[in-house]
Design a protein around this motif. Structure first.
Motif, PDB file in Angstrom:
ATOM      1  N   VAL A 184      29.030  73.909   9.323  1.00  0.00           N
ATOM      2  CA  VAL A 184      27.679  74.398   9.624  1.00  0.00           C
ATOM      3  C   VAL A 184      26.814  74.217   8.387  1.00  0.00           C
ATOM      4  CG1 VAL A 184      26.322  76.483  10.105  1.00  0.00           C
ATOM      5  CG2 VAL A 184      28.433  76.030  11.375  1.00  0.00           C
ATOM      6  N   ALA A 192      30.493  81.104  11.102  1.00  0.00           N
ATOM      7  CA  ALA A 192      30.983  79.858  10.520  1.00  0.00           C
ATOM      8  C   ALA A 192      32.098  80.110   9.512  1.00  0.00           C
ATOM      9  CB  ALA A 192      29.837  79.124   9.839  1.00  0.00           C
ATOM     10  N   HIS A 224      19.723  77.686  10.007  1.00  0.00           N
ATOM     11  CA  HIS A 224      21.021  77.809  10.678  1.00  0.00           C
ATOM     12  C   HIS A 224      21.583  79.227  10.631  1.00  0.00           C
ATOM     13  CE1 HIS A 224      20.983  73.479  10.935  1.00  0.00           C
ATOM     14  NE2 HIS A 224      20.914  73.364   9.626  1.00  0.00           N
ATOM     15  N   GLU A 252      24.080  80.162  13.519  1.00  0.00           N
ATOM     16  CA  GLU A 252      25.375  79.494  13.435  1.00  0.00           C
ATOM     17  C   GLU A 252      26.210  80.004  12.265  1.00  0.00           C
ATOM     18  OE1 GLU A 252      22.363  76.403  14.974  1.00  0.00           O
ATOM     19  OE2 GLU A 252      22.419  78.122  13.614  1.00  0.00           O
TER      20      GLU A 252
END
Length: 341
Positions: A125, A139, A132, A135
């Motif tokens: 990621v 991760a 981001h 995410e």
């Protein structure tokens, strides 16, 4: 407390990771590795850490396993050692370029070598929280973007995302000598680096690919070394579509970054620091973004500045870790920078 380790702790980025992690209230820094300086005190290499850090460098072969491992090894080393390195930590945060680009052919084109762990491409990621964050919360493998790429992406992304830019943009980047790393070559000795404005990447800089994949734009990039130790500044030039004025740009940036802890909009009419400038960001995890426009010619200049070793590297990595473990993003990253500097 989480047990963390820094693999490649003797370089500039490794030193910044150690400095930040030592002050982080939720982690215990258990190890920092170095082949060259194994069994020597960390503060013999990073003298700013005297009376702050009692660790000695660990040889990489003597590492155990940890909750989080930061990889600050030279570029192209992570992929060569990936099978072993990824076993060291439940969460691995890579600060090299090796897993930033999920496309094997794009990687080969920009780095001139085949990828040695192509099966892992796409599993990391992006370690840029502003893009981001969702995410990153789950991760276990994180790849932190390059310093100049980070500055350019944060400057371009809001305007590109709302469709106000024509697809072709140029990025003119300037960087201090620490961006070359602690083991750089003869071109970065003081006598060769002092007083320079040295264009070292006139075309085809590797960060083009990172900026393109984040913004969807077509990017041409030039990079210049300047007479500074720390700092990155980028000028992103393009043409806008539709009706655009200063008020609209300011509104867009505030909508995207108004709640961000480490992005500030700097576009003022008066003062010494009217637009983003890395000098006042030294040691901080801030990225300042700003803009200037020529409505008659439909030209737009978007500007980003940061400390290449912090928001452009170690700070971004720690911010990503904070998100991953549900901590406040500012934890361990509160230092505001210096002025005068």
């Amino acid at each position: 407390m989480l047990r963390v380790a820094v693999v490649g702790g003797s370089g500039y980025i490794g030193g910044e990771l150690i400095r930040i992690l030592l002050g982080h209230p939720e982690v215990e820094l258990c190890a920092a590795t170095s082949n060259r300086f194994a069994n020597r005190r960390v503060d013999s290499v990073h003298p700013n850490l005297r009376n702050v850090c009692d660790l000695t460098f660990t040889h990489p072969e003597d590492l155990g396993t940890y909750d989080v491992v930061f990889l600050a090894v030279p570029h192209l080393e992570s992929m060569k050692q990936a099978s072993g390195l990824l076993k060291l930590g439940d969460v691995v945060i890579d600060l090299t370029a090796d897993f930033r680009l999920p496309d094997e052919e794009v990687f080969r084109r920009y780095y001139k070598v085949p990828h040695e762990a192509p099966e892992l491409l796409g599993e990391f990621v992006g370690g840029l929280p502003e893009l981001h964050r969702k995410e990153l919360r789950d991760a276990d493998r994180i790849s932190v973007p390059g310093c100049m790429a980070t500055a350019a992406i944060l400057a371009l992304w809001p305007v590109a995302d709302v469709g106000l830019l024509e697809p072709d943009v140029s990025v003119d980047a300037r960087t201090g000598s620490s961006g070359s790393g602690a083991s750089s070559g003869p071109a970065d000795t003081h006598s060769e680096r002092a007083n320079v404005l040295r264009v070292f990447a006139p075309i085809g800089h590797r960060h083009e690919a990172e900026i393109e994949q984040a913004t969807g734009l077509r990017v041409t990039m030039t990079a210049t070394g300047v007479d500074a130790v720390r700092g990155v500044q980028v000028l992103c030039r393009g043409r806008f579509v539709g009706e655009v004025d200063e008020k609209l740009l300011r509104t867009i940036y505030r909508e995207y970054y108004g709640d961000e802890p480490f992005v500030r909009v700097v576009a003022q009419r008066r003062g010494v620091y009217r637009l983003p400038e890395p000098k006042i960001l030294s040691g901080s995890n801030f990225c300042d973004v700003g803009f200037a426009l020529d409505t008659a010619e439909r030209r737009l200049v978007l500007i980003g500045a940061l400390d290449n070793l912090v928001k452009g590297g170690a700070g971004n990595a720690v911010q990503s870790m904070n998100i991953r473990f549900g901590w406040p993003e500012r934890l361990g990253l509160e230092f505001p920078g210096l002025h005068p500097n």
